[in-house]
Design a protein around this motif. Structure first.
Motif, PDB file in Angstrom:
ATOM      1  N   PHE A   1      67.107 -32.641 -35.552  1.00  0.00           N
ATOM      2  CA  PHE A   1      68.526 -32.989 -34.793  1.00  0.00           C
ATOM      3  C   PHE A   1      67.947 -33.126 -33.382  1.00  0.00           C
ATOM      4  N   ALA A   2      67.202 -32.237 -32.715  1.00  0.00           N
ATOM      5  CA  ALA A   2      66.718 -32.320 -31.509  1.00  0.00           C
ATOM      6  C   ALA A   2      66.017 -33.698 -31.027  1.00  0.00           C
ATOM      7  N   ARG A   3      65.159 -34.052 -31.966  1.00  0.00           N
ATOM      8  CA  ARG A   3      64.364 -35.106 -31.908  1.00  0.00           C
ATOM      9  C   ARG A   3      65.329 -36.536 -31.675  1.00  0.00           C
ATOM     10  N   GLU A   4      66.583 -36.359 -32.338  1.00  0.00           N
ATOM     11  CA  GLU A   4      67.629 -37.369 -32.286  1.00  0.00           C
ATOM     12  C   GLU A   4      68.654 -37.438 -31.065  1.00  0.00           C
ATOM     13  N   GLY A   5      68.137 -36.437 -30.190  1.00  0.00           N
ATOM     14  CA  GLY A   5      69.067 -36.178 -28.874  1.00  0.00           C
ATOM     15  C   GLY A   5      70.069 -35.374 -29.085  1.00  0.00           C
ATOM     16  N   ALA A   6      70.470 -34.770 -30.026  1.00  0.00           N
ATOM     17  CA  ALA A   6      71.626 -34.012 -30.106  1.00  0.00           C
ATOM     18  C   ALA A   6      71.408 -32.680 -29.438  1.00  0.00           C
ATOM     19  N   LYS A   7      72.592 -32.188 -28.813  1.00  0.00           N
ATOM     20  CA  LYS A   7      72.766 -30.802 -28.340  1.00  0.00           C
ATOM     21  C   LYS A   7      72.770 -29.779 -29.245  1.00  0.00           C
ATOM     22  N   VAL A   8      71.538 -29.049 -29.459  1.00  0.00           N
ATOM     23  CA  VAL A   8      71.565 -28.090 -30.582  1.00  0.00           C
ATOM     24  C   VAL A   8      71.840 -26.568 -30.240  1.00  0.00           C
ATOM     25  N   VAL A   9      72.286 -25.706 -30.881  1.00  0.00           N
ATOM     26  CA  VAL A   9      72.627 -24.372 -30.723  1.00  0.00           C
ATOM     27  C   VAL A   9      72.088 -23.725 -32.308  1.00  0.00           C
ATOM     28  N   ILE A  10      71.121 -22.799 -32.185  1.00  0.00           N
ATOM     29  CA  ILE A  10      70.334 -22.441 -33.301  1.00  0.00           C
ATOM     30  C   ILE A  10      71.007 -20.926 -33.237  1.00  0.00           C
ATOM     31  N   ALA A  11      71.169 -20.358 -34.560  1.00  0.00           N
ATOM     32  CA  ALA A  11      71.447 -18.860 -34.558  1.00  0.00           C
ATOM     33  C   ALA A  11      70.605 -18.240 -35.681  1.00  0.00           C
ATOM     34  N   SER A  12      70.347 -17.034 -35.378  1.00  0.00           N
ATOM     35  CA  SER A  12      69.583 -15.927 -36.375  1.00  0.00           C
ATOM     36  C   SER A  12      69.908 -14.640 -35.948  1.00  0.00           C
ATOM     37  N   ARG A  13      69.629 -13.768 -36.898  1.00  0.00           N
ATOM     38  CA  ARG A  13      69.543 -12.281 -36.587  1.00  0.00           C
ATOM     39  C   ARG A  13      68.567 -12.021 -35.664  1.00  0.00           C
ATOM     40  N   ASN A  14      67.430 -12.460 -35.778  1.00  0.00           N
ATOM     41  CA  ASN A  14      65.983 -12.222 -35.114  1.00  0.00           C
ATOM     42  C   ASN A  14      65.812 -12.793 -33.524  1.00  0.00           C
ATOM     43  N   LEU A  15      66.414 -12.001 -32.776  1.00  0.00           N
ATOM     44  CA  LEU A  15      66.340 -12.809 -31.136  1.00  0.00           C
ATOM     45  C   LEU A  15      64.778 -13.110 -30.929  1.00  0.00           C
ATOM     46  N   GLN A  16      63.859 -12.263 -31.009  1.00  0.00           N
ATOM     47  CA  GLN A  16      62.378 -12.837 -30.865  1.00  0.00           C
ATOM     48  C   GLN A  16      62.094 -14.046 -31.500  1.00  0.00           C
TER      49      GLN A  16
END
Length: 262
Positions: free
Chosen positions: A27-42
């Protein structure tokens, strides 16, 4: 082909590694503004750096446990505030524990239900007002080929991912009038930590080398190889893009031809 994703706001759950990370990167390659989520901050920080190095794009990160309704609400709101709205939601979660029916207690069933089905329901529920406010959007539910062909030793996944697929099909009708398209993309054998973990468990149970289990798995794949996370990510990006204008309620299998059902 222009996928219509430039500057679109995209939220990808469980995206610090594996299929989620590969999807976010595409998605980032396509120029989208991306937010990613996960339990592990590191791991999220590492994923953010990997995406930046590969694409030049800055992505937002938010710590979220998909089994926590409160954290889901906060994560979606954080994405909306960061990017000024929400256009695309990618639901995703780590697979529930492997095992057969006789091995599962009530707690296992409850945990699998929360992790696999309820996480999808809650993410969609929180995202819908924002997708509607954007004038329509896209939802892609990351699932498994078990929605078409149950996988031996994965009873929890077989049951609850089928529920996700039923949700996709049901919501396709409900959301059509809002201009929101919803689909499922189902991976087969893709080279991730999850596949390596399951292979190791099968090898230990059978008392055979890991390499033997891996080789046997390829026999049922017409393309003769394990897929890559990047191949899967590209399929998700198309289904979640605005080049997809007429496919909704569908299940796209990314499996090298392994599932034989019609």
């Amino acid at each position: 082909m222009d996928l219509g994703l430039a500057n679109k706001s995209v939220f990808v759950a469980a995206a610090s590694k594996g299929l989620g990370l590969a999807t976010a990167l595409e998605f980032a390659r396509e120029g989208a503004k991306v937010v990613i989520a996960s339990r592990n901050l590191q791991q999220l920080e590492a994923a953010r750096q990997e995406i930046k190095e590969a694409t030049g794009q800055e992505v937002g990160i938010v710590q979220m446990d998909v089994t926590s309704p409160e954290q889901i609400t906060e994560a979606i709101q954080a994405a909306v505030e960061r990017n000024g709205g929400l256009d695309v939601l990618i639901t995703n979660a780590g697979g529930p524990p492997g095992g057969g029916f006789a091995e599962m207690e009530d707690a296992d069933w409850s945990g699998g239900f929360d992790l696999t089905l309820m996480s999808t329901i809650r993410l969609i529920r929180e995202a819908l007002p924002h997708l509607r406010a954007a004038g329509g959007g896209r939802i892609v539910n990351v699932s498994s080929v078990s929605i078409k062909q149950p996988i031996q030793g994965l009873i929890l996944s077989n049951v609850f991912r089928a529920g996700v697929n039923a949700l996709t099909k049901s919501l396709a009708t409900e959301l059509a009038e809002d201009g929101i398209l919803i689909n499922t993309v189902a991976p087969g054998r893709i080279g991730t930590d999850r596949i390596r973990e399951l292979d190791s468990k099968r090898a230990d149970a059978a008392g055979v080398p890991l390499e033997q289990v891996q080789a046997e798995a390829l026999h049922g794949i017409p393309l003769g190889r394990t897929g890559t996370p990047e191949e899967f990510g590209r399929a998700v990006v198309f289904m979640g893009s605005f080049a997809n204008t007429y496919s909704t309620g569908q299940s796209l299998l990314v499996d090298g031809g392994s599932v034989k059902s019609l």
